[in-house]
Design a protein around this motif. Structure first.
Motif, PDB file in Angstrom:
ATOM      1  N   THR A 308      44.009  27.165  41.764  1.00 13.04           N
ATOM      2  CA  THR A 308      43.217  26.211  40.989  1.00 13.04           C
ATOM      3  C   THR A 308      43.065  26.702  39.558  1.00 13.04           C
ATOM      4  O   THR A 308      43.159  27.906  39.280  1.00 13.04           O
ATOM      5  N   TYR A 315      42.715  30.692  39.464  1.00 10.08           N
ATOM      6  CA  TYR A 315      42.074  31.327  40.609  1.00 10.08           C
ATOM      7  C   TYR A 315      42.960  31.171  41.844  1.00 10.08           C
ATOM      8  O   TYR A 315      43.604  30.133  42.035  1.00 10.08           O
ATOM      9  N   ASN A 316      42.973  32.198  42.671  1.00 12.09           N
ATOM     10  CA  ASN A 316      43.586  32.132  43.995  1.00 12.09           C
ATOM     11  C   ASN A 316      42.487  31.630  44.930  1.00 12.09           C
ATOM     12  O   ASN A 316      41.532  32.343  45.230  1.00 12.09           O
ATOM     13  N   THR A 317      42.627  30.403  45.412  1.00 15.01           N
ATOM     14  CA  THR A 317      41.503  29.679  45.983  1.00 15.01           C
ATOM     15  C   THR A 317      41.763  29.231  47.415  1.00 15.01           C
ATOM     16  O   THR A 317      42.893  28.902  47.781  1.00 15.01           O
ATOM     17  N   TYR A 330      34.767  25.614  48.231  1.00 15.92           N
ATOM     18  CA  TYR A 330      35.907  26.445  47.864  1.00 15.92           C
ATOM     19  C   TYR A 330      35.453  27.875  47.627  1.00 15.92           C
ATOM     20  O   TYR A 330      34.288  28.155  47.339  1.00 15.92           O
ATOM     21  N   ASP A 332      37.009  31.449  45.665  1.00 18.26           N
ATOM     22  CA  ASP A 332      38.023  32.079  44.822  1.00 18.26           C
ATOM     23  C   ASP A 332      38.137  33.561  45.185  1.00 18.26           C
ATOM     24  O   ASP A 332      37.114  34.263  45.284  1.00 18.26           O
ATOM     25  N   TYR A 364      45.305  35.937  37.515  1.00 17.16           N
ATOM     26  CA  TYR A 364      44.219  35.339  38.280  1.00 17.16           C
ATOM     27  C   TYR A 364      42.891  35.986  37.887  1.00 17.16           C
ATOM     28  O   TYR A 364      42.813  37.201  37.653  1.00 17.16           O
ATOM     29  N   GLY A 367      36.989  35.816  41.591  1.00 13.53           N
ATOM     30  CA  GLY A 367      36.003  34.786  41.883  1.00 13.53           C
ATOM     31  C   GLY A 367      34.597  35.324  41.942  1.00 13.53           C
ATOM     32  O   GLY A 367      34.367  36.542  42.024  1.00 13.53           O
TER      33      GLY A 367
END
Length: 526
Positions: A308, A315-317, A330, A332, A364, A367
């Motif tokens: 995302t 972000y790796n989501t 969600y 992250d 990235y 999160g």
């Protein structure tokens, strides 16, 4: 003149022993999984460290670390060549070198400061074990968040010691393993204690460690989960067209027999791996429509991985997707891999290897959201790939009330190497540690559903499309490891460091234990 204990091995032989210790240690880990060899490897390292001066102690520790990591993380060279493999191994080995100095100082100072049997047999192994964990703690947190791969406890996922992680956590199990080896090595040197007494103490220590019962992993109810391994072209160098991984996931999901997911067998959630829903369905209407249709067809939310973009950051989501609602929650990834998923201090590192650094074209962002979803009333902890090695993230899940853990990962970049088996072993230990079932779902494998006792509930072969559907027990227990969390790690590492400092202060007042077995510092033995 100040004297130090004589080294049991000459320096040249200690270096050879240290070099051999690395492959022996690695053989205790998957995929060989000869877990007793981990204890042999620890013993080889400790023997090689004993009686050294600072410089040779660092050398011996560095050689042991280098030989271990060159074998253990050889999978990093599969597509990127030797530079990152050697660089990572050497960085970790430097920490082993510094840790080796501390352990050598413990062997030098503790018997002088505490020359009684209790000091040599009771205190010294505790300090050595604590210093080993201290080194594992530092390498797992620094620099750039660290690299908690290769902790000795991670070799024990299928051994009789695996249940100990529910009591002590991974760091606590590492401590117990090193403590036991250090004790067994020390007992033959305590010649002022009868041989029978020493043998009885050794047997009692081994029996104590292996006889601790498993923590009762209580459960209440279950949730029915389908997990899908599409085996799509998910590797960084696969040069697959956009949506190829998504298409493979959809195709395998549609192969699940209706009888397994409808009526009394209706599933409560469907889980896909890391990076499986690309392009991002929150921005791509076609993928959103497909996920809506699938969610409707299965009558259940989907938990899928994607990439995302928000506020000019990537972000790796993981998304919780429900038909007609889209992404209702969600997470992250909090621990993106440095030099894999982002390049820290890119301007500094790029001149050293511009071609490699430039391969990582996107960075990235870590999160900040909580890592627990509420999926139809089931609290599911979310872990994305290397998140699984982060102790704090497991603690966060448990504090968030997780009843089951969903571990989404993409192992395609490591091919058929040991990496996916090593990661699966860590996931198995996490299930035991938390007392929670864990769904380890990969793009290509190894994918398994693991029970809270570490048993395999379901699995699918690696590097083939496959799916798993199972009733997964929901955990209710609070294990000592998750209750005390990082406190166990801080305690044992602190014991090692405090004990070493206390020995440093008290070393001049103690007698020269084992005086006939001493050497002057200029001895050529190193």
């Amino acid at each position: 003149m100040h004297i130090v204990p004589r080294a049991p091995l000459p320096l040249w032989f200690a270096v050879l022993v240290a070099a051999g210790a690395g492959p022996v240690l690695d053989a205790g880990f998957p995929d060989k999984d000869w877990w007793p060899l981990t204890f042999v490897g620890i013993a080889m390292v400790l023997l090689a460290q004993r009686g050294r001066r600072a410089g040779s102690a660092f050398l011996v520790g560095w050689v042991a670390g280098e030989s271990f990591y060159l074998v253990h993380v050889a999978w990093t060279a599969l597509y990127l060549g030797p530079v990152p493999w050697v660089a990572l191994s050497t960085l970790e080995a430097l920490f082993w070198g510094v840790g080796g100095i501390l352990i050598t100082l413990a062997y030098r100072w503790v018997p002088r400061a505490f020359p009684t049997v209790l000091g040599r047999v009771g205190l010294l192994p505790v300090i050595v074990g604590g210093l080993w964990v201290l080194r594992e703690f530092v390498t797992g947190t620094w620099p750039y968040g660290g690299f908690s791969w290769g902790r000795v406890a991670e070799s024990q996922s299928t051994s009789p010691l695996a249940p100990l992680v529910a009591w002590l956590g991974i760091s606590g199990l590492s401590f117990v393993m090193v403590w036991l080896v250090a004790l067994l090595l020390e007992l033959p040197r305590v010649v002022d204690v009868r041989a029978v007494s020493r043998a009885l103490l050794a047997g009692a220590a081994v029996a104590l460690v292996f006889a601790i019962p498993a923590w009762p992993a209580t459960t209440q109810g279950s949730t029915r989960i389908a997990a899908v391994q599409g085996n799509g072209p998910a590797g960084y160098f696969d040069n697959a067209p956009p949506g190829a991984v998504f298409d493979s996931q959809v195709a395998e999901t549609l192969r699940i027999p209706r009888s397994q997911v409808t009526g009394s067998n209706a599933v409560d959630m469907v889980v896909w791996p890391e990076g499986s829903a690309l392009p991002d369905p929150t921005r791509d209407p076609d993928n959103a429509a497909i996920l809506d249709a699938l969610s409707r067809k299965f009558g259940a939310p989907f938990v899928v991985g994607t990439i995302t973009a928000r506020d000019d950051r990537l972000y790796n989501t993981s998304l919780q997707w429900e038909a007609g609602k889209g992404a209702v929650d969600y997470y992250d990834k909090k621990h993106p891999v440095p030099f894999g998923e982002y390049v820290p201090d890119r301007a500094f590192w790029r001149p050293f290897a511009p071609a490699l650094i430039d391969l990582i074209g996107r960075d990235y962002t870590p999160g900040t959201r909580d890592n627990v979803f509420d999926v139809g009333g089931v609290r599911a902890g979310i872990s994305i790939c290397f998140d699984i090695v982060d102790d704090q993230l497991l603690t966060d899940m448990m504090r968030g009330g997780a009843q089951v853990i969903l571990a989404q990962t993409n192992n395609a970049d490591f091919g058929e190497t040991d990496e996916n088996q090593q990661q699966l072993a860590i996931a198995r230990l996490r299930a035991i540690e938390a007392g929670r079932s864990l769904v380890n779902i990969s793009t290509v494998g190894s994918s398994q559903i693991i029970g809270p006792d570490g048993s395999t509930i379901a699995s699918t072969p690696p590097f083939k499309p496959g799916h798993m559907v199972a009733d997964v027990p929901l955990g209710t227990t609070t294990t000592p490891a998750t209750l005390l969390s990082r406190g166990i790690e801080f305690l044992v590492a602190g014991l090692g460091l405090f004990g070493l400092l206390a020995a440093f202060v008290g070393r001049r007042s103690g007698s020269d234990y084992g005086a006939p077995n001493m050497q002057r510092p200029l001895s050529p033995r190193g």
